[in-house]
Design an enzyme around this catalytic site. Structure first.
Site, PDB file in Angstrom:
ATOM      1  N   LYS A   1       1.223   4.565 123.983  1.00  0.00           N
ATOM      2  CA  LYS A   1       2.077   3.382 124.032  1.00  0.00           C
ATOM      3  C   LYS A   1       1.986   2.550 122.748  1.00  0.00           C
ATOM      4  O   LYS A   1       1.222   2.882 121.846  1.00  0.00           O
ATOM      5  CB  LYS A   1       1.708   2.552 125.276  1.00  0.00           C
ATOM      6  CG  LYS A   1       1.929   3.310 126.593  1.00  0.00           C
ATOM      7  CD  LYS A   1       3.381   3.579 126.876  1.00  0.00           C
ATOM      8  CE  LYS A   1       3.678   4.725 127.832  1.00  0.00           C
ATOM      9  NZ  LYS A   1       3.041   4.764 129.107  1.00  0.00           N
TER      10      LYS A   1
HETATM   11  C1  PLP Z   1       3.403   5.102 130.543  1.00  0.00           C
HETATM   12  C2  PLP Z   1       4.354   4.645 131.519  1.00  0.00           C
HETATM   13  C3  PLP Z   1       3.952   4.165 132.779  1.00  0.00           C
HETATM   14  C4  PLP Z   1       2.532   4.231 133.272  1.00  0.00           C
HETATM   15  O1  PLP Z   1       1.571   3.666 132.460  1.00  0.00           O
HETATM   16  P1  PLP Z   1       0.066   4.220 132.496  1.00  0.00           P
HETATM   17  O2  PLP Z   1      -0.727   3.165 131.799  1.00  0.00           O
HETATM   18  O3  PLP Z   1       0.083   5.538 131.783  1.00  0.00           O
HETATM   19  O4  PLP Z   1      -0.320   4.370 133.936  1.00  0.00           O
HETATM   20  C5  PLP Z   1       4.908   3.681 133.640  1.00  0.00           C
HETATM   21  N1  PLP Z   1       6.192   3.653 133.298  1.00  0.00           N
HETATM   22  C6  PLP Z   1       6.638   4.096 132.105  1.00  0.00           C
HETATM   23  C7  PLP Z   1       8.074   3.992 131.784  1.00  0.00           C
HETATM   24  C8  PLP Z   1       5.722   4.632 131.196  1.00  0.00           C
HETATM   25  O5  PLP Z   1       6.169   5.086 130.017  1.00  0.00           O
END
Ligand code: PLP
Length: 177
Positions: free
Chosen positions: A142
């Site tokens: 992210k």
């Molecule tokens: C990464 C992601 C999540 C979940 O986040 P995590 O921290 O990996 O659990 C949820 N929604 C979207 C759109 C994502 O890209």
């Protein structure tokens, strides 16, 4: 944004948001076809039913037109959706004005999945701050990463307090802890 609960993942943040909105077995939750599976998994953790809406071509996010159609369809069949999870995929803001107006018109609370959209704004306002609650992810893939992590944000600090409480074994403040 008036409150924030720091969590172990964005998935946990979505799961807690659903719990805080009282989503339970058999409830219907609207979201997008075009998203990562982690948007939808927590709906199933609550044994609720996802209703997935197609994208429109300007933003690739949820189509406001199809959202309203789906809400009307579910209401006509006797089941008003319990929540809408809007996703801002790849950091691209959804059509917030249209989508929030529709959700507001039918009084359905919105959770913003801004996992990929920290720092993005819509008409000068940060994504994650429009809905009843917003979520961010700090996973390794992210924009800002802590290797793994997430956050739930809200203009209602009570949601965040409650989320932190539930995420820490629902421990009370007794000194023996
Ligand atoms: C990464 C992601 C999540 C979940 O986040 P995590 O921290 O990996 O659990 C949820 N929604 C979207 C759109 C994502 O890209």
């Amino acid at each position: 944004i008036k409150g924030c609960s720091l969590l172990n993942s964005g998935t946990a943040a979505i799961h807690l948001a659903l719990i805080l909105l009282g989503v339970k077995e058999g409830d219907e939750v609207i979201s997008s076809t075009f998203t990562y599976s982690a948007t939808i998994n927590p709906v199933r953790y609550q044994t609720a039913i996802p209703i997935l809406i197609d994208s429109e071509k300007d933003t690739w996010n949820m189509s406001p037109e199809l959202l309203e159609q789906a809400i009307n369809d579910r209401i006509a069949k006797g089941k008003k959706p319990k929540a809408v999870i809007l996703v801002h995929l790849y950091g691209m803001p959804s059509k917030m004005e249209e989508l929030m107006n529709i959700a507001g018109k039918y009084e359905i609370p919105v959770i913003e999945d801004a996992a990929e959209a920290i720092g993005s704004t819509y008409k000068g306002k940060p994504l994650g701050s429009f809905g009843e609650m917003g979520i961010f992810s700090f996973n390794g893939n992210k924009i800002i990463t802590t290797s793994g992590g997430g956050a739930l944000v809200s203009n209602n600090p009570d949601y965040c307090k409650r989320a932190t409480f539930l995420a820490t074994q629902a421990r009370d403040e007794a000194p023996h802890y």
